[in-house]
Write an enzyme that holds these catalytic residues in place. Sequence first.
Site, PDB file in Angstrom:
ATOM      1  N   LYS A 166       0.850  -1.211   0.000  1.00  0.00           N
ATOM      2  CA  LYS A 166       0.000   0.000   0.000  1.00  0.00           C
ATOM      3  C   LYS A 166       0.877   1.250   0.000  1.00  0.00           C
ATOM      4  CE  LYS A 166      -1.662   1.501   4.065  1.00  0.00           C
ATOM      5  NZ  LYS A 166      -1.330   2.921   4.376  1.00  0.00           N
ATOM      6  N   ASN A 167       1.906   1.261   0.875  1.00  0.00           N
ATOM      7  CA  ASN A 167       2.692   2.481   1.062  1.00  0.00           C
ATOM      8  C   ASN A 167       3.686   2.733  -0.053  1.00  0.00           C
ATOM      9  OD1 ASN A 167       1.187   2.885   3.305  1.00  0.00           O
ATOM     10  ND2 ASN A 167       2.798   2.332   4.771  1.00  0.00           N
ATOM     11  N   CYS A 169      -4.792  12.460  12.759  1.00  0.00           N
ATOM     12  CA  CYS A 169      -5.496  11.185  12.808  1.00  0.00           C
ATOM     13  C   CYS A 169      -5.198  10.564  14.173  1.00  0.00           C
ATOM     14  CB  CYS A 169      -5.044  10.274  11.669  1.00  0.00           C
ATOM     15  SG  CYS A 169      -3.332   9.821  11.791  1.00  0.00           S
ATOM     16  N   ARG A 225      -0.239  15.007  12.233  1.00  0.00           N
ATOM     17  CA  ARG A 225       0.474  14.557  11.026  1.00  0.00           C
ATOM     18  C   ARG A 225       0.925  15.792  10.236  1.00  0.00           C
ATOM     19  NH1 ARG A 225      -0.881   9.237   9.868  1.00  0.00           N
ATOM     20  NH2 ARG A 225       0.917   9.234   8.495  1.00  0.00           N
ATOM     21  N   ASP A 268       4.879   0.815  12.105  1.00  0.00           N
ATOM     22  CA  ASP A 268       3.659   0.175  11.600  1.00  0.00           C
ATOM     23  C   ASP A 268       3.502  -1.262  12.089  1.00  0.00           C
ATOM     24  OD1 ASP A 268       3.681   1.769   8.317  1.00  0.00           O
ATOM     25  OD2 ASP A 268       3.225   2.494  10.332  1.00  0.00           O
ATOM     26  N   ARG A 315      -8.727  -0.454   4.986  1.00  0.00           N
ATOM     27  CA  ARG A 315      -7.907   0.575   4.336  1.00  0.00           C
ATOM     28  C   ARG A 315      -6.547   0.014   3.922  1.00  0.00           C
ATOM     29  NH1 ARG A 315      -6.916   5.813   7.447  1.00  0.00           N
ATOM     30  NH2 ARG A 315      -5.626   5.962   5.596  1.00  0.00           N
TER      31      ARG A 315
END
Length: 419
Positions: free
Chosen positions: A22-23, A115, A120, A306, A398
Amino acid sequence: MDKILVHGGVRLDGEVRIGGSKNSALPILAATLLTKEKCVIDRIPDLSDIHYMLTILGRLGCEVERASGVVQIRAEKILTEAPYDIVRKMRASVCVLGPLLGREKAAKVSLPGGCVIGDRPIDLHLKGFEALGAKVTVKGGDIILEATQLKGTRINLRGRNGPTVLGTGNIMMAAVLADGTTDIEGAAEEPEVIDLANFLTAMGARISGAGTQHIQIEGVDELHGANHTVIPDRIEAGTFLVAGAIAGNQVTITRCEPKHLGSVIEALKNAGFELSHTTDTVTISPNGFRRPLHIETLPYPGFPTDMQAQFCAMLATMNGTSVVTETVFPHRFMHVSELKRMGAVIDLSAHRATIHGVERLSGAPVMASDLRASAALVLAALPADGITEINRVYHIDRGYEAIDEKLNSLGAHIERVKS
Ligand code: EPZ
């Protein structure tokens, strides 16, 4: 809102295939804005964050076609103002700023909100754009970038909490079409930065040093279309290794990149698990004894932030006392209160969790919050007594493609309840 019911007491066995990162996919999809020609990106995971990015690109004027994991994009004529209603849903939308500025010398994107993992900021991104010659205005909740030309320069992107991953990508994407050479000091070294640099190079950019703290970009006049396959998702891979640690007999992850998992594999070995790997698989199995850990999250190649929540879930039933220190997002402990609802014994200080292992957790209704905290709750529920009901499961969707189906294929018993 969907929820999932995790029936506890299971043991996991078998193989699970890891998807595209994803990243890595998010900035690479944004980078297609830098050329009028068609780009074909393979191994794009089916995630809501990816859907948001493709929607933003479509609203910016790109032709977007998606067939299973392959996305074709052509940005022939583009607008420079990203739509607020979509951008507000995903902070990573900021990575359209760099390519829009690089190609059109203009961009307007709403400021990303904070968030649950904390504030952020994007001050380092804006500092880099200014250094390249852009006028940066923040007005009415929008970031507005304007430039007559972009000139290569020397920029230090290191912030108080270390390098910035998306910031490094954004400045690279703004600099590839600038006049002259740009030196980024204090660059992020993550594999996702290397993957983006490889894609930009395939488009004709001249980049050296990606994967180190010093990246050099020599500006070119224009970029052409390119094909690219996204690297495996190292955080999805790490998450399934922790599932194997928490509830496994023997679990193998396939189509992954073991060399991106060095610090995670080392931590699991230190906790007493047996791990072996080939070029694209890693296998984990219990080793009879288990040890508490002291881990500290750091920029790559250090232990990834993460993976912090997932390790807290594992350490909650590890005999002894573990200490988890979060240095990248100091407030990233939303999972702790939910793990305590399941019986975990965790003391939280400023940016440190002290975890006193207990024999077993108990199922309970819990609330998903951020993406990785939600995955951690699923992992904690696997060996727990009883059923755990996890609400707001959209957080998980997500960043994890069909995590319930993949865990069920290993022997879990997870039901998704449509609201
Ligand atoms: C990327 O976010 C990842 N997201 C995050 O993954 C990951 O946790 C993070 O890198 C760190 O590895 C994507 O790639 C889409 P940063 P990013 O800029 O780039 C501070 C997930 O779960 N900072 O590297 O937004 C910042 O507050 C997500 O998949 C500034 O101070 O993170 C943080 O403390 C969550 N000013 C630190 O730097 C800035 O301008 C690292 O942030 C930018 C960042």
